[in-house]
Every structure is written in C-alpha cells, then in structure tokens.
Design a protein around this motif. Structure first.
Motif, PDB file in Angstrom:
ATOM      1  N   PRO A 166       6.721  -4.296  -6.770  1.00  0.00           N
ATOM      2  CA  PRO A 166       7.446  -3.348  -5.924  1.00  0.00           C
ATOM      3  C   PRO A 166       6.635  -2.916  -4.706  1.00  0.00           C
ATOM      4  O   PRO A 166       5.416  -2.769  -4.784  1.00  0.00           O
ATOM      5  N   LEU A 167       7.363  -2.719  -3.602  1.00  0.00           N
ATOM      6  CA  LEU A 167       6.753  -2.318  -2.354  1.00  0.00           C
ATOM      7  C   LEU A 167       7.722  -1.413  -1.583  1.00  0.00           C
ATOM      8  O   LEU A 167       8.886  -1.284  -1.944  1.00  0.00           O
ATOM      9  N   TRP A 168       7.223  -0.806  -0.531  1.00  0.00           N
ATOM     10  CA  TRP A 168       8.020   0.095   0.293  1.00  0.00           C
ATOM     11  C   TRP A 168       8.929  -0.728   1.193  1.00  0.00           C
ATOM     12  O   TRP A 168       8.455  -1.592   1.940  1.00  0.00           O
ATOM     13  N   ILE A 169      10.236  -0.493   1.134  1.00  0.00           N
ATOM     14  CA  ILE A 169      11.171  -1.245   1.969  1.00  0.00           C
ATOM     15  C   ILE A 169      11.817  -0.360   3.034  1.00  0.00           C
ATOM     16  O   ILE A 169      12.725  -0.779   3.738  1.00  0.00           O
ATOM     17  N   GLY A 170      11.326   0.885   3.142  1.00  0.00           N
ATOM     18  CA  GLY A 170      11.851   1.804   4.142  1.00  0.00           C
ATOM     19  C   GLY A 170      11.086   1.724   5.447  1.00  0.00           C
ATOM     20  O   GLY A 170      10.292   0.801   5.673  1.00  0.00           O
ATOM     21  N   PRO A 171      11.297   2.701   6.335  1.00  0.00           N
ATOM     22  CA  PRO A 171      10.611   2.695   7.636  1.00  0.00           C
ATOM     23  C   PRO A 171       9.099   2.755   7.483  1.00  0.00           C
ATOM     24  O   PRO A 171       8.569   3.365   6.551  1.00  0.00           O
ATOM     25  N   LEU A 172       8.421   2.139   8.441  1.00  0.00           N
ATOM     26  CA  LEU A 172       6.961   2.190   8.492  1.00  0.00           C
ATOM     27  C   LEU A 172       6.467   3.237   9.488  1.00  0.00           C
ATOM     28  O   LEU A 172       5.345   3.718   9.371  1.00  0.00           O
ATOM     29  N   GLN A 173       7.287   3.529  10.498  1.00  0.00           N
ATOM     30  CA  GLN A 173       6.864   4.412  11.580  1.00  0.00           C
ATOM     31  C   GLN A 173       7.859   5.564  11.733  1.00  0.00           C
ATOM     32  O   GLN A 173       9.047   5.413  11.440  1.00  0.00           O
ATOM     33  N   ASP A 174       7.365   6.677  12.256  1.00  0.00           N
ATOM     34  CA  ASP A 174       8.202   7.824  12.632  1.00  0.00           C
ATOM     35  C   ASP A 174       8.194   7.898  14.163  1.00  0.00           C
ATOM     36  O   ASP A 174       7.259   8.459  14.753  1.00  0.00           O
ATOM     37  N   PRO A 175       9.215   7.327  14.834  1.00  0.00           N
ATOM     38  CA  PRO A 175       9.197   7.291  16.302  1.00  0.00           C
ATOM     39  C   PRO A 175       9.086   8.668  16.940  1.00  0.00           C
ATOM     40  O   PRO A 175       8.449   8.811  17.995  1.00  0.00           O
ATOM     41  N   ALA A 176       9.680   9.696  16.327  1.00  0.00           N
ATOM     42  CA  ALA A 176       9.608  11.035  16.900  1.00  0.00           C
ATOM     43  C   ALA A 176       8.163  11.532  16.929  1.00  0.00           C
ATOM     44  O   ALA A 176       7.699  12.099  17.929  1.00  0.00           O
ATOM     45  N   LEU A 177       7.445  11.347  15.832  1.00  0.00           N
ATOM     46  CA  LEU A 177       6.044  11.768  15.809  1.00  0.00           C
ATOM     47  C   LEU A 177       5.219  10.953  16.792  1.00  0.00           C
ATOM     48  O   LEU A 177       4.353  11.493  17.497  1.00  0.00           O
ATOM     49  N   LEU A 178       5.463   9.647  16.858  1.00  0.00           N
ATOM     50  CA  LEU A 178       4.699   8.801  17.773  1.00  0.00           C
ATOM     51  C   LEU A 178       4.936   9.217  19.221  1.00  0.00           C
ATOM     52  O   LEU A 178       4.011   9.147  20.048  1.00  0.00           O
ATOM     53  N   ALA A 179       6.143   9.688  19.537  1.00  0.00           N
ATOM     54  CA  ALA A 179       6.414  10.193  20.882  1.00  0.00           C
ATOM     55  C   ALA A 179       5.602  11.460  21.150  1.00  0.00           C
ATOM     56  O   ALA A 179       5.051  11.647  22.247  1.00  0.00           O
ATOM     57  N   GLN A 197       0.826  -1.198   0.000  1.00  0.00           N
ATOM     58  CA  GLN A 197       0.000   0.000   0.000  1.00  0.00           C
ATOM     59  C   GLN A 197       0.864   1.253   0.000  1.00  0.00           C
ATOM     60  O   GLN A 197       0.601   2.200  -0.756  1.00  0.00           O
ATOM     61  N   LEU A 198       1.893   1.267   0.834  1.00  0.00           N
ATOM     62  CA  LEU A 198       2.797   2.420   0.868  1.00  0.00           C
ATOM     63  C   LEU A 198       3.531   2.591  -0.459  1.00  0.00           C
ATOM     64  O   LEU A 198       3.753   3.721  -0.916  1.00  0.00           O
ATOM     65  N   GLY A 199       3.917   1.485  -1.076  1.00  0.00           N
ATOM     66  CA  GLY A 199       4.577   1.572  -2.374  1.00  0.00           C
ATOM     67  C   GLY A 199       3.673   2.189  -3.418  1.00  0.00           C
ATOM     68  O   GLY A 199       4.124   2.985  -4.269  1.00  0.00           O
ATOM     69  N   THR A 200       2.401   1.860  -3.368  1.00  0.00           N
ATOM     70  CA  THR A 200       1.442   2.431  -4.313  1.00  0.00           C
ATOM     71  C   THR A 200       1.273   3.933  -4.081  1.00  0.00           C
ATOM     72  O   THR A 200       1.217   4.730  -5.030  1.00  0.00           O
ATOM     73  N   VAL A 201       1.206   4.345  -2.801  1.00  0.00           N
ATOM     74  CA  VAL A 201       1.105   5.773  -2.477  1.00  0.00           C
ATOM     75  C   VAL A 201       2.352   6.515  -2.965  1.00  0.00           C
ATOM     76  O   VAL A 201       2.263   7.598  -3.552  1.00  0.00           O
ATOM     77  N   ALA A 202       3.529   5.926  -2.703  1.00  0.00           N
ATOM     78  CA  ALA A 202       4.779   6.581  -3.095  1.00  0.00           C
ATOM     79  C   ALA A 202       4.848   6.770  -4.607  1.00  0.00           C
ATOM     80  O   ALA A 202       5.220   7.858  -5.092  1.00  0.00           O
ATOM     81  N   ARG A 203       4.477   5.761  -5.375  1.00  0.00           N
ATOM     82  CA  ARG A 203       4.549   5.879  -6.826  1.00  0.00           C
ATOM     83  C   ARG A 203       3.594   6.952  -7.337  1.00  0.00           C
ATOM     84  O   ARG A 203       3.921   7.706  -8.261  1.00  0.00           O
ATOM     85  N   ALA A 204       2.400   7.022  -6.726  1.00  0.00           N
ATOM     86  CA  ALA A 204       1.441   8.042  -7.136  1.00  0.00           C
ATOM     87  C   ALA A 204       1.965   9.447  -6.808  1.00  0.00           C
ATOM     88  O   ALA A 204       1.826  10.380  -7.606  1.00  0.00           O
ATOM     89  N   ALA A 205       2.576   9.608  -5.638  1.00  0.00           N
ATOM     90  CA  ALA A 205       3.112  10.923  -5.251  1.00  0.00           C
ATOM     91  C   ALA A 205       4.303  11.300  -6.123  1.00  0.00           C
ATOM     92  O   ALA A 205       4.432  12.464  -6.548  1.00  0.00           O
ATOM     93  N   TRP A 206       5.195  10.351  -6.382  1.00  0.00           N
ATOM     94  CA  TRP A 206       6.367  10.648  -7.216  1.00  0.00           C
ATOM     95  C   TRP A 206       5.958  11.057  -8.623  1.00  0.00           C
ATOM     96  O   TRP A 206       6.589  11.917  -9.237  1.00  0.00           O
TER      97      TRP A 206
END
Length: 391
Positions: A278-291, A192-201
């Motif tokens: 293809p899919l997103w292989i980077g981070p799923l979460q932003d720990p700073a925002l979650l904090a 799902q994230l990979g699909t969002v990224a491709r659409a945004a790019w």
C-alpha cells in the motif's frame, strides 16, 4: 537512527559556508551544498508556520546546524532545539548556532531525543527529521513530537527498497511491496507517505501532505499532522499496478479493492501485473501552501535560491494527482517515431477532456487519467503531424 558511516563523511576545507542569511563552519561531516533547495523550502515552510503563531522547531539530526540556523534566522522560529547523535560535533553545533534565540543543543540519538520529548510531553510546530537511511522506525516517536497542525519534514536516503530494487527490504522497512516502476522517484515518495499515514492513523491522527520531491538520491516529504483523520482520508491509501509488457497502469484504493482488470496485451499472459503498495494515492502537493511559500520567498531576500525557486514552481504546477505517470522515453519506445513535445501532448490530452500535467516530481514525465492506449494514440497522431510538417 545512527549517523552515516564514517566512510561517507566529507571533509570540508572551506572555513565558512554561506547560504541565505546563514554563515557557518561545515566542519568535517556529511554535508551537501547541493541540498540547498530542500533547505530553502524548509525555511519557507517554517516562515509560513511562524505567520500563524509561535514556531518551535526540533531539528533531530542537525549535522553542522545549517537547517536549524536558517530556521532561526530566516524562518521566524522563536525556539530551536538542534540535536546530533555525534557528541564530537556538539562544540561545532554550539559554535555555529551561538546567539540564536531560544536555542538548545544536544548530542543524543534521535530515538533517545524523541523518547525524551514524549516523556516530557513536549511538542513542536516543525519537526525536521533529515535522516540517513530509512526513517520508518522513528515515525511513531517523531509524530508524537509534532503539535496538532504542525508539520513533520521527513527525509530518507534509502533509494533501493522503495524503488523496487530491494523488494525484501521494502517489506521489512515499509510494510509494502515495491516493484520496478517508470516513475520510481514518485513511487518512493508515495510509499513513504503511505507509511507516515498508517503511523498517524494508528495514533488516531490525520495527515495532509504539503509537498514531496526528490532528486533521485533523497526522498523528502512535508506532512501536516491533524488532530483526527479527515473524512474519506483512508481512501488515499491504495495499490498501483503496472504492466511491464505494454506500459499500462491501474490504481485502486484499498477501501474499494476488487479484482484487477486484466491487461489485454500479449505480453501480460506471460508476465503478470507488477503491483506496489500500500502507498499514498492522493495529492502530493498543496498548491495553496506552495503559493504562500513563493510569496514569502519574495519577502525574504536570499532565502530562496534559483534552484529552489525552480523546484517550488514545478511542484506548484503539479498537485500529484492522478497518481500515474509515464516517461516520454517510454512513449517514444512504443511509437514508430519519437514522442511529441511533452507540452504539446499535455495540451492535446486536455483538449479531449482528460487530466494531463507535466510531472513536478520527475522530469520528462506525463501525469494523466487517460487510458494508456489513448495516450499512445494521441502521441502517435501528434508525432505524425509534426513529421508531415517537417517534410
């Protein structure tokens, strides 16, 4: 996107439902009280955005309006546009949201609503797209409705195609291969994230995943839209390979795609690697925002329930990299005895210099960059030590 079929709509006999500061009538429609953790995180996400400046929210598939109401009452939104495709529910929506500041209610399909926003060049700091089925067709219009540095909070109830149970549908809906995988929920989120990224790019924009989670039924991702792609962002799109014979996994970014290293297990000779992406292989979460969201939960009494707090803690402890996970059940299946406790296995792998975490996306799953053979060796050693101590 069409509303859910009538046979999936649930009648609610309670006159009112209370959640956080919201009190409303669920009415006769698709509504799940069990989805409160996702709404809690949405409220805290909205509050974090409101702390940075004026917050306008577009709830494109509002249902009874509970998310829109909580965004206004608890999330600090100064304007909320709540829309639902079913015109018969508009009176209920207006009744539930009466008194909310900056309120607009409408009854349009999501496609018509988002197209109208594009035509009017109207954008929002938070676009909530809590759809039924796969939302891929709406992504280009939805991203156009997100302000720069705003967030798309996206949900999909399509569990078959991104988990490898309907491979032709994955090709049609996601433009990707989806194969059966032991970390199936995470696979679906990454697709799902990979699909969002491709659409945004394709629009010249960049993306930053903020948090991603699932309970196995709905797959939710919150993604910040950047004015342009960050340096090296394209390296976060790749392929994930899994050997069903021995359990080994490999990952490659598309930018550096090369021949897959052959698996040396005997079963791989008859069964090739199962490759997804293809899919997103980077981070799923932003720990700073979650904090930040966790701290906001302390200042907004009632906005974060017990289940939402547990989910927030799990996600904060696991940024989602590396993108390979194994269930402890698979480790047990390949050992001559049961697996060691997950915490002990994580600690042992970390002691030997490997990245190791308990997955925040699926329970009882190990995330690690250690080779599969090393994971099994350490697990075997720990299990043997525990068995010896028990004698």
């Amino acid at each position: 996107m069409s509303p859910p079929p009538r046979d999936l709509l649930t009648a609610h006999t309670d006159a009112h439902y209370c959640e956080g500061r919201a009190r409303l009538e669920p009415g006769c429609g698709f509504f799940r009280p069990e989805s409160r953790p996702s709404r809690d995180l949405g409220v805290l996400l909205a509050a974090s955005l409101a702390a940075r400046g004026p917050l306008r929210v577009l709830d494109a598939m509002a249902g009874c309006g509970i998310r829109a109401l909580r965004y206004g009452l608890e999330g600090g939104a100064e304007a909320v546009w709540a829309n639902d495709a079913d015109p018969d529910r508009l009176p209920l929506l207006e009744r539930n949201l009466a008194g909310l500041k900056g309120l607009r209610c409408s009854a349009r399909t999501a496609q018509h609503l988002l197209a109208e926003c594009l035509q009017r060049q109207e954008r929002f700091e938070l676009v909530d797209l809590d759809g039924f089925g796969c939302p891929t067709a709406l992504l280009p219009l939805a991203l156009e409705a997100v302000a720069f540095d705003g967030v798309l909070y996206l949900a999909s109830t399509d569990g078959r195609s991104p988990t490898g149970h309907d491979r032709p549908a994955a090709i049609r809906l996601l433009g990707a291969a989806a194969r059966a995988h032991p970390a199936s929920w995470e696979l679906a989120l990454r697709l799902q994230l990979g699909t969002v990224a491709r659409a945004a790019w394709a629009m010249g924009r960049g993306v930053e995943p903020l948090f991603s989670f699932s309970e196995g039924r709905t797959f939710r991702t919150a993604v910040r839209l950047r004015r342009r792609a960050g340096r090296g962002e394209e390296q976060q799109l790749g392929l994930l390979a899994h050997c069903h014979g021995c359990g080994a996994q490999e990952v490659q970014p598309l930018l550096r795609l090369r021949q897959w290293q052959p698996c040396l297990c005997p079963a791989s000779q008859a069964q090739p690697l199962a490759i997804s992406g293809p899919l997103w292989i980077g981070p799923l979460q932003d720990p700073a925002l979650l904090a930040v969201m966790a701290s906001l939960g302390d200042t907004l009494p009632g906005s974060l329930g017990a289940a939402g707090a547990r989910l927030l803690g799990q996600l904060a402890a696991d940024p989602g990299v590396p993108p390979v996970c194994w269930p402890t059940a698979e480790i047990a299946r390949r050992l001559s005895c049961g697996p060691p406790p997950l915490a002990a296995l994580v600690a042992a792998l970390q002691a030997e210099g490997w990245v190791a975490l308990a997955s925040g996306v699926m329970p009882a799953q190990l995330r690690s960059d250690a080779p599969w053979s090393v994971i099994l060796q350490i697990a075997q050693r720990l299990a043997a030590t525990a068995a010896g101590a028990a004698k």
